[in-house]
Motif scaffolding. Structure first.
Motif, PDB file in Angstrom:
ATOM      1  N   UNK A  85       0.833  -1.209   0.000  1.00 30.78           N
ATOM      2  CA  UNK A  85       0.000   0.000   0.000  1.00 30.78           C
ATOM      3  C   UNK A  85       0.865   1.256   0.000  1.00 30.78           C
ATOM      4  N   UNK A  86       1.942   1.240   0.783  1.00 29.96           N
ATOM      5  CA  UNK A  86       2.845   2.395   0.829  1.00 29.96           C
ATOM      6  C   UNK A  86       3.502   2.631  -0.523  1.00 29.96           C
ATOM      7  N   UNK A  87       3.927   1.544  -1.167  1.00 33.24           N
ATOM      8  CA  UNK A  87       4.542   1.677  -2.489  1.00 33.24           C
ATOM      9  C   UNK A  87       3.529   2.231  -3.474  1.00 33.24           C
ATOM     10  N   UNK A  88       2.275   1.767  -3.371  1.00 33.60           N
ATOM     11  CA  UNK A  88       1.234   2.285  -4.243  1.00 33.60           C
ATOM     12  C   UNK A  88       0.955   3.759  -4.013  1.00 33.60           C
ATOM     13  N   UNK A  89       1.158   4.227  -2.774  1.00 34.37           N
ATOM     14  CA  UNK A  89       0.849   5.613  -2.428  1.00 34.37           C
ATOM     15  C   UNK A  89       1.998   6.572  -2.715  1.00 34.37           C
ATOM     16  N   UNK A  90       3.215   6.201  -2.268  1.00 35.58           N
ATOM     17  CA  UNK A  90       4.341   7.146  -2.394  1.00 35.58           C
ATOM     18  C   UNK A  90       5.496   6.587  -3.230  1.00 35.58           C
ATOM     19  N   UNK A  91       5.270   5.445  -3.862  1.00 37.20           N
ATOM     20  CA  UNK A  91       6.229   4.929  -4.836  1.00 37.20           C
ATOM     21  C   UNK A  91       7.583   4.560  -4.253  1.00 37.20           C
ATOM     22  N   UNK A  92       8.634   4.984  -4.959  1.00 38.95           N
ATOM     23  CA  UNK A  92      10.003   4.591  -4.616  1.00 38.95           C
ATOM     24  C   UNK A  92      10.396   5.039  -3.215  1.00 38.95           C
ATOM     25  N   UNK A  93       9.874   6.176  -2.780  1.00 38.42           N
ATOM     26  CA  UNK A  93      10.236   6.695  -1.463  1.00 38.42           C
ATOM     27  C   UNK A  93       9.822   5.724  -0.357  1.00 38.42           C
ATOM     28  N   UNK A  94       8.784   4.925  -0.601  1.00 46.54           N
ATOM     29  CA  UNK A  94       8.356   3.940   0.393  1.00 46.54           C
ATOM     30  C   UNK A  94       9.446   2.900   0.619  1.00 46.54           C
ATOM     31  N   UNK A  95      10.096   2.472  -0.461  1.00 47.05           N
ATOM     32  CA  UNK A  95      11.184   1.493  -0.340  1.00 47.05           C
ATOM     33  C   UNK A  95      12.335   2.080   0.473  1.00 47.05           C
ATOM     34  N   UNK A  96      12.699   3.311   0.140  1.00 47.63           N
ATOM     35  CA  UNK A  96      13.782   3.976   0.870  1.00 47.63           C
ATOM     36  C   UNK A  96      13.419   4.145   2.336  1.00 47.63           C
ATOM     37  N   UNK A  97      12.217   4.611   2.600  1.00 48.01           N
ATOM     38  CA  UNK A  97      11.790   4.936   3.963  1.00 48.01           C
ATOM     39  C   UNK A  97      11.743   3.696   4.847  1.00 48.01           C
ATOM     40  N   UNK A 141      15.502   3.131 -10.711  1.00 45.73           N
ATOM     41  CA  UNK A 141      15.096   3.856  -9.503  1.00 45.73           C
ATOM     42  C   UNK A 141      14.694   2.934  -8.358  1.00 45.73           C
ATOM     43  N   UNK A 142      14.059   1.801  -8.671  1.00 45.59           N
ATOM     44  CA  UNK A 142      13.664   0.858  -7.619  1.00 45.59           C
ATOM     45  C   UNK A 142      14.891   0.278  -6.923  1.00 45.59           C
ATOM     46  N   UNK A 143      15.892  -0.087  -7.722  1.00 41.24           N
ATOM     47  CA  UNK A 143      17.117  -0.626  -7.129  1.00 41.24           C
ATOM     48  C   UNK A 143      17.833   0.433  -6.302  1.00 41.24           C
ATOM     49  N   UNK A 144      17.944   1.639  -6.847  1.00 36.56           N
ATOM     50  CA  UNK A 144      18.652   2.708  -6.130  1.00 36.56           C
ATOM     51  C   UNK A 144      17.936   3.075  -4.835  1.00 36.56           C
ATOM     52  N   UNK A 145      16.607   3.084  -4.849  1.00 32.58           N
ATOM     53  CA  UNK A 145      15.852   3.419  -3.639  1.00 32.58           C
ATOM     54  C   UNK A 145      16.130   2.420  -2.527  1.00 32.58           C
ATOM     55  N   UNK A 146      16.200   1.130  -2.888  1.00 33.63           N
ATOM     56  CA  UNK A 146      16.469   0.119  -1.866  1.00 33.63           C
ATOM     57  C   UNK A 146      17.922   0.179  -1.396  1.00 33.63           C
ATOM     58  N   UNK A 147      18.856   0.302  -2.325  1.00 34.47           N
ATOM     59  CA  UNK A 147      20.270   0.346  -1.941  1.00 34.47           C
ATOM     60  C   UNK A 147      20.564   1.565  -1.062  1.00 34.47           C
ATOM     61  N   UNK A 148      20.023   2.718  -1.439  1.00 34.66           N
ATOM     62  CA  UNK A 148      20.257   3.922  -0.642  1.00 34.66           C
ATOM     63  C   UNK A 148      19.546   3.859   0.708  1.00 34.66           C
ATOM     64  N   UNK A 149      18.415   3.164   0.754  1.00 33.47           N
ATOM     65  CA  UNK A 149      17.739   2.967   2.034  1.00 33.47           C
ATOM     66  C   UNK A 149      18.600   2.158   2.998  1.00 33.47           C
ATOM     67  N   UNK A 150      19.208   1.091   2.490  1.00 28.99           N
ATOM     68  CA  UNK A 150      20.105   0.284   3.318  1.00 28.99           C
ATOM     69  C   UNK A 150      21.316   1.109   3.750  1.00 28.99           C
TER      70      UNK A 150
END
Length: 209
Positions: free
Chosen positions: A8-20, A53-62
């Motif tokens: 649901x978060x990914x559906x709402x705020x997209x890539x930022x949800x993965x990072x957050x 962008x999906x990969x970068x959002x997750x890598x930068x989140x970590x």
């Protein structure tokens, strides 16, 4: 329940949800980091998200979660909140393991800790507490984070229908599974390399014939 909230978060705020979700770490959703990264891979492969962008959002989140842990360990270890974290038997046990790893393996303890839940957070505190320079921390932490993210992102791309089952297995046998996956990834890259080296030779032979 937590997985549905993630979607649901990914559906709402997209890539930022993965990072957050990955940046918040222990205080975020009760979902293993591996599952979040594999979900990004699955959604990237299905076209719901754009892959880079999906990969970068997750890598930068970590990377962000690791950096926060390092900064807290380096500068805030004397605060009452941090001291309270070490009062329970369970958390003190993880600190003891991390301290032993850091003493034995130095910066490589950062790479090893990524394979195991909770330890991946605690070890960042410990290397900060041991006053490891940021330069050394970054040299071990960020390349390891990108490699770790790549492994699980690729798993999500290929085995997206089994993310939750894989996440449960990883929590139980994390370090052994990651070693096996990294080994397979290295072998696959070597296979592609040698195949590309052989192709020009084959073309030359065919032209001579």
């Amino acid at each position: 329940m937590g997985y549905e909230i993630l979607l649901d978060l990914i559906g709402s705020i997209g890539y930022f949800a993965l990072f957050l979700v990955l940046c918040l770490g222990l205080i975020g959703l009760p979902i293993p980091n591996e599952v979040v990264v594999m979900t990004a891979g699955m959604l990237g492969a299905s076209g719901v998200l754009i892959e880079v962008p999906a990969f970068l959002a997750t890598a930068l989140g970590i990377c962000s979660a690791m950096t926060v842990g390092y900064i807290v360990g380096r500068h805030l270890t004397q605060t009452s909140i941090f001291k309270s974290l070490r009062r329970t038997e369970k958390t003190e046990r993880f600190f003891a393991i991390s301290e032993k790893w850091v003493a034995k393996y130095g910066g490589f303890a950062i790479s090893l800790s990524l394979c195991l839940p909770i330890l991946r957070h605690v070890t960042m505190y410990v290397v900060g507490m041991n006053s490891m320079s940021y330069r050394n921390f970054a040299a071990f932490a960020y390349p390891s984070a990108f490699l770790w993210t790549l492994v699980y992102y690729l798993i999500g791309r290929t085995l997206g229908d089994h993310i939750l089952e894989i996440g449960a297995l990883i929590n139980q046998y994390g370090i052994l599974i990651l070693i096996a996956l990294v080994t397979l990834l290295v072998l696959y890259v070597l296979y592609l390399y040698f195949r590309s080296k052989q192709n020009p030779e084959n073309k030359e032979k065919s032209m001579k014939i």
